[in-house]
Enzyme design. Structure first.
Site, mmCIF file in Angstrom:
data_model
loop_
_atom_site.group_PDB
_atom_site.id
_atom_site.type_symbol
_atom_site.label_atom_id
_atom_site.label_comp_id
_atom_site.label_asym_id
_atom_site.label_seq_id
_atom_site.Cartn_x
_atom_site.Cartn_y
_atom_site.Cartn_z
ATOM 1 N N ASP B 137 0.831 -1.209 0.000
ATOM 2 C CA ASP B 137 0.000 0.000 0.000
ATOM 3 C C ASP B 137 0.865 1.259 0.000
ATOM 4 O O ASP B 137 0.544 2.242 -0.650
ATOM 5 C CB ASP B 137 -0.913 0.003 1.232
ATOM 6 C CG ASP B 137 -2.001 -1.056 1.096
ATOM 7 O OD1 ASP B 137 -2.218 -1.523 -0.056
ATOM 8 O OD2 ASP B 137 -2.598 -1.433 2.118
ATOM 9 N N CYS B 138 1.960 1.202 0.755
ATOM 10 C CA CYS B 138 2.813 2.400 0.811
ATOM 11 C C CYS B 138 3.810 2.473 -0.334
ATOM 12 O O CYS B 138 4.292 3.537 -0.688
ATOM 13 C CB CYS B 138 3.527 2.478 2.156
ATOM 14 S SG CYS B 138 4.192 0.905 2.727
#
Ligand code: SF4
Ligand code: SF4
Lengths: 135, 388
Positions: B137-138
């Protein structure tokens, strides 16, 4: 002005092309065929002495290899790339003719090309690959 | 008369320091004795330039957009270790290129590997970067390809876990067949003997008990300024020594660090050891402050007083038998032939004495010009005498 005896290997796809003709026309090189064996639709081999202006000569050699022709020097000539040589001394025990040797207490490694018999043994023994076959 | 490092630095600052190379120091000590030499000379410069396999560099590659947690990274087809933070990697000198034919047809040539990649970086040549990732996600990017140069990378730090071996083996081969080793090509039946040390110029042979060398010692590294950051891996100060204290075996090592971006391709050279693999030649120079008579005497050591073990790389080395065929001095090794088992064996070398001299000379000039000051060690290296 550069003159070299070279061996050209023409792969099958090149045999029917006017490669040598272009070599003379585009690069203004003079040549003297020492031996030729090219049959249509077969691989060919030609030994020639090629000469011309240094820059044009190199361009011509590049043209040949780009066209798929492999080149080899006839009497092989070994050179040392001075930029690459670290004067380590890994080659001196490999060279059979003492063409490579350590000089004096500072151990600069000298290459005496007059003594070189182009056996090529030093090429793989040199860690920086400074010893090269020259065209 | 004893001196301190800061007193010597003061002399360097005022242009009054007396600096000689370790080769010149041999003559100084012979002529005037160690006591006088200690008074006259402030710094002795050493040097070494040879293949040092335990070398490499940390790179921070910077993020592509969107960001990426690089999982596998290849630079010019050579894999880097990426098991660090998102875009941090480590390039190891002996890493082989992914498509290298290796030793399938012996001996392999190993034309390109980690060492060559490091040299290409220092040369500011274009490098092909290819990175893959699983995506988070990051850090969503899963693939990134680019042509980069050292100038495009935010950081590049050389960190070599083991360099500048104090002393080293002389390698021979008693079998009938040629063997291909990291000590070069060794012909059978004692066809040649290869050594790999700068001998009397070698940094750690001029300070055999590391009295002046420790964490924080400023050095010449790959053409730039570097530092000793720890003892190197396999640092063995407790090995057998001669009556004067010089190790008769490999002995101590250094871990060193420096900014790759400031280095020069002349002193960071990729090499191909036929049949073994790629590696890196690193130029290292260590200045030794002549604090007292003992250090002056150590720095006055010459090749005739330094010796190394002769080891058979066809059997004893690979099988760790511990057998040593004999001992030879660096003076004998540099004479062109050595006597081993009653045979005159021609000698070759992997470490460049010629270039080591150049390093000692560069360092000497830098100190004389007041451009290089001695680092004050914050902690000394284990010396094998139990004193630290
Ligand atoms: S082995 Fe190669 S680099 Fe070393 S001295 Fe010979 S030519 Fe120079
Ligand atoms: S090609 Fe053979 S003879 Fe010539 S320098 Fe190399 S090893 Fe010596």
């Amino acid at each position: 002005m550069k003159t070299k005896k070279i061996v050209l290997h023409f792969p099958r796809k090149c045999v029917n092309q006017p490669i040598v003709y272009r070599l003379i026309r585009d690069f203004n090189l003079r040549f003297n065929i020492l031996k030729a064996k090219i049959l249509p639709d077969e691989e060919g081999l030609m030994v020639m002495e090629l000469s011309g202006d240094e820059e044009e000569f190199d361009k011509g050699v590049k043209y040949l290899s780009d066209a798929g022709v492999t080149l080899e020097p006839l009497s092989k000539d070994i050179k040392r790339d001075e930029e690459k040589c670290t004067h380590c001394g890994a080659c001196i025990v490999i060279c059979p003719t003492e063409a490579l040797y350590a000089e004096g207490s500072e151990r600069k490694i000298i290459f005496d090309s007059d003594k070189c018999i182009a056996c090529e043994l030093c090429i793989s023994a040199c860690p920086t690959r400074a010893m090269v076959l020259d065209f | 008369m004893n001196k301190t490092i800061s007193e010597i630095n003061e002399k360097i600052r005022s242009g009054n320091a007396v600096v000689v190379t370790a080769e010149e120091m041999v003559t100084v000590v012979k002529k005037s004795g160690a006591e006088e030499a200690a008074e006259k000379v402030d710094v002795v410069t050493t040097g070494t330039f040879g293949p040092m396999c335990s070398s490499g560099a940390f790179l921070n590659l910077g993020h592509p957009r969107p960001k990426m947690k690089m999982q596998k990274v290849f630079l010019n087809g050579v894999e880097a270790y990426a098991g660090l933070a998102a875009v941090d990697i480590y390039i190891g000198a002996t890493q082989v290129a992914e498509d290298d034919p290796l030793n399938r047809e012996k001996p392999g040539s190993f034309t390109y590997g980690g060492g060559h990649l490091l040299e290409d970086l220092v040369r500011k040549n274009k490098i092909h970067l290819e990175a893959t990732a699983y995506g988070t996600d990051c850090y969503p990017s899963k693939y990134y390809e680019a042509e980069i140069t050292l100038d495009d990378i935010p950081e590049a730090v050389m960190v070599n876990p083991r360099n500048a071996y104090q002393n080293y083996n002389c390698a021979v081969n008693t079998s009938e067949k040629t063997v291909y080793t990291y000590m070069g090509i060794l012909k059978g039946n004692l066809g040649n003997a290869n050594f790999c040390s700068a001998g009397q110029l070698s940094p750690l042979l001029n300070d055999p008990f590391f009295r002046t060398i420790g964490i924080g010692t400023r050095i010449f590294l790959g053409g730039a300024e570097g530092y000793v950051t720890w003892q190197g891996t396999q640092h063995k100060p407790g090995v057998e020594r001669n009556s004067k204290g010089f190790p008769l075996q490999p002995g101590g090592t250094l871990m060193v660090t420096g900014n790759l971006k400031e280095m020069s391709p002349e002193w960071v050279k990729g090499v191909s050891m036929t049949g073994y693999g790629p590696s890196l030649m690193v130029g290292i120079g260590v200045p030794i402050p002549v604090l007292d008579e003992e250090i002056a005497a150590f720095c006055g050591v010459s090749d005739s007083e330094l010796s190394c073990p002769v080891v058979d790389y066809s059997n004893d080395y690979p099988n760790s038998t511990g057998r040593v065929l004999g001992s030879v001095t660096y003076e004998e090794l540099k004479s062109g032939t050595v006597k081993i088992s009653d045979l005159e064996v021609p000698t070759g070398s992997l470490s460049s004495y010629y270039k080591a001299l150049e390093i000692a000379d560069i360092l000497k000039k830098q100190i004389l010009k007041g451009r290089f000051f001695l680092g004050e060690p914050q902690k000394y290296l284990p010396d094998g005498r139990g004193s630290r």
